[in-house]
Design a protein around this motif. Structure first.
Motif, short mmCIF file in Angstrom:
data_model
loop_
_atom_site.label_atom_id
_atom_site.label_comp_id
_atom_site.label_asym_id
_atom_site.label_seq_id
_atom_site.Cartn_x
_atom_site.Cartn_y
_atom_site.Cartn_z
N ALA A 121 -0.17 11.09 4.01
CA ALA A 121 -0.03 11.30 2.56
C ALA A 121 -0.68 12.62 2.14
O ALA A 121 -0.11 13.38 1.34
N GLU A 122 -1.86 12.89 2.69
CA GLU A 122 -2.53 14.16 2.37
C GLU A 122 -1.68 15.34 2.84
O GLU A 122 -1.61 16.37 2.16
N GLY A 123 -1.03 15.19 3.99
CA GLY A 123 -0.14 16.24 4.48
C GLY A 123 1.04 16.46 3.56
O GLY A 123 1.43 17.60 3.30
N ARG A 124 1.61 15.36 3.05
CA ARG A 124 2.73 15.48 2.09
C ARG A 124 2.27 16.20 0.82
O ARG A 124 2.97 17.07 0.31
N ILE A 125 1.08 15.81 0.32
CA ILE A 125 0.55 16.44 -0.89
C ILE A 125 0.29 17.93 -0.64
O ILE A 125 0.61 18.77 -1.48
N GLN A 126 -0.23 18.27 0.53
CA GLN A 126 -0.49 19.67 0.86
C GLN A 126 0.83 20.45 0.94
O GLN A 126 0.90 21.58 0.47
N GLY A 127 1.86 19.84 1.49
CA GLY A 127 3.18 20.49 1.55
C GLY A 127 3.72 20.78 0.17
O GLY A 127 4.25 21.88 -0.09
N ILE A 128 3.61 19.81 -0.74
CA ILE A 128 4.06 19.99 -2.12
C ILE A 128 3.25 21.11 -2.78
O ILE A 128 3.80 21.97 -3.48
N THR A 129 1.94 21.12 -2.52
CA THR A 129 1.06 22.16 -3.08
C THR A 129 1.49 23.53 -2.59
O THR A 129 1.61 24.47 -3.38
N ASP A 130 1.75 23.66 -1.29
CA ASP A 130 2.14 24.95 -0.72
C ASP A 130 3.44 25.46 -1.34
O ASP A 130 3.55 26.64 -1.69
N LYS A 131 4.42 24.55 -1.53
CA LYS A 131 5.70 24.95 -2.14
C LYS A 131 5.47 25.46 -3.57
O LYS A 131 6.05 26.46 -3.97
N MET B 15 0.82 -1.20 0.00
CA MET B 15 0.00 0.00 0.00
C MET B 15 0.86 1.26 0.00
O MET B 15 0.52 2.24 -0.64
N THR B 16 2.00 1.21 0.71
CA THR B 16 2.84 2.41 0.79
C THR B 16 3.45 2.76 -0.57
O THR B 16 3.66 3.94 -0.85
N GLU B 17 3.74 1.75 -1.38
CA GLU B 17 4.29 2.07 -2.71
C GLU B 17 3.24 2.78 -3.56
O GLU B 17 3.57 3.63 -4.38
N GLN B 18 1.96 2.44 -3.36
CA GLN B 18 0.90 3.15 -4.09
C GLN B 18 0.80 4.59 -3.62
O GLN B 18 0.62 5.50 -4.43
N LEU C 198 -7.60 4.89 -2.03
CA LEU C 198 -6.69 3.90 -1.43
C LEU C 198 -7.11 3.59 0.01
O LEU C 198 -7.00 2.45 0.46
N GLN C 199 -7.61 4.60 0.71
CA GLN C 199 -8.06 4.40 2.10
C GLN C 199 -9.25 3.45 2.12
O GLN C 199 -9.33 2.58 2.99
N GLU D 94 -6.00 5.02 8.20
CA GLU D 94 -6.38 6.44 8.27
C GLU D 94 -5.16 7.31 8.54
O GLU D 94 -5.03 8.39 7.95
N ASP D 95 -4.25 6.84 9.40
CA ASP D 95 -3.04 7.61 9.71
C ASP D 95 -2.17 7.78 8.46
O ASP D 95 -1.65 8.87 8.19
N ALA D 96 -2.00 6.69 7.69
CA ALA D 96 -1.19 6.76 6.47
C ALA D 96 -1.85 7.70 5.46
O ALA D 96 -1.15 8.45 4.76
N ALA D 97 -3.17 7.69 5.38
CA ALA D 97 -3.89 8.57 4.44
C ALA D 97 -3.69 10.03 4.85
O ALA D 97 -3.41 10.88 4.00
N LYS D 98 -3.82 10.31 6.15
CA LYS D 98 -3.63 11.69 6.64
C LYS D 98 -2.20 12.15 6.38
O LYS D 98 -1.97 13.30 6.00
#
Length: 187
Positions: A158-168, A1-4, A145-146, A152-156
């Motif tokens: 991942a969403e945080g990583r995506i939000q960080g990339i978006t902010d940059k 799942m983490t590779e996805q 994927l969730q 749920e923790d892994a989804a949150k």
């Protein structure tokens, strides 16, 4: 799942890089009073019935800070190139001496500068919209994927990583726009 999840995050990075690249190419086309051959990118000329990029039918050079010179590789191409330049609505009139075509960039008026800044900010807003749409699509993929068993923790996370990339990337869009605004407003 983490590779996805990693694949979704790397897709986010790639798609946002493309959005930033598109913004950069659009900003280059907005002239800031200086001669820049990239403002002719995307311009096509009718080359014996086939639409052909202008840089494939003429040598494009910058003679000085305010002059772009186009030297067609074939003499009969002067008229079609001149026609394409007129239709492109670049805000400059081509000067043709029978051998080369010159584009003289007039100095920008204050009113024209403000119009160009508005256009730059519009392009910046389009870039931000594209980045936010990418974020939305990628977060939807994480939610799918969730549902398929991602915790749920892994989804949150991942969403945080995506939000960080978006902010940059949004900050990068704003920086590009600020730089272009400064370039336009500098006399």
């Amino acid at each position: 799942m983490t590779e996805q999840v990693d694949k979704v995050v790397s897709n986010t990075v790639e798609l946002m890089k493309k959005a930033i690249g598109h913004l950069e190419s659009e900003l280059v086309k907005i002239r800031a009073g200086k001669a820049n051959p990239q403002m002719l990118e995307g311009l096509v000329v009718d080359y014996y019935g086939a639409p052909t990029p202008i840089n494939q039918v003429a040598n494009i050079t910058v003679a000085d800070a305010r002059t772009i010179t186009l030297q067609p590789w074939e003499k009969p191409m002067i008229a079609p190139i001149e026609r394409a330049l007129m239709q492109a609505n670049l805000g400059v009139t081509p000067q043709n001496d029978g051998v080369v075509i010159r584009l003289f960039m007039p100095p920008l008026t204050e009113e024209r500068r403000k119009e160009l800044v508005k256009r730059v900010n519009g392009e910046g807003e389009q870039g931000k919209i594209a980045i936010r749409n990418i974020r939305r699509d990628m977060i939807e993929q994480i939610k799918k994927l969730q549902k398929d068993g991602l915790s749920e923790d892994a989804a949150k996370e991942a969403e945080g990583r995506i939000q960080g990339i978006t902010d940059k990337n949004i900050a990068l869009v704003e920086q590009h726009c600020k730089d272009k605004d400064k370039e336009i407003m500098t006399i």
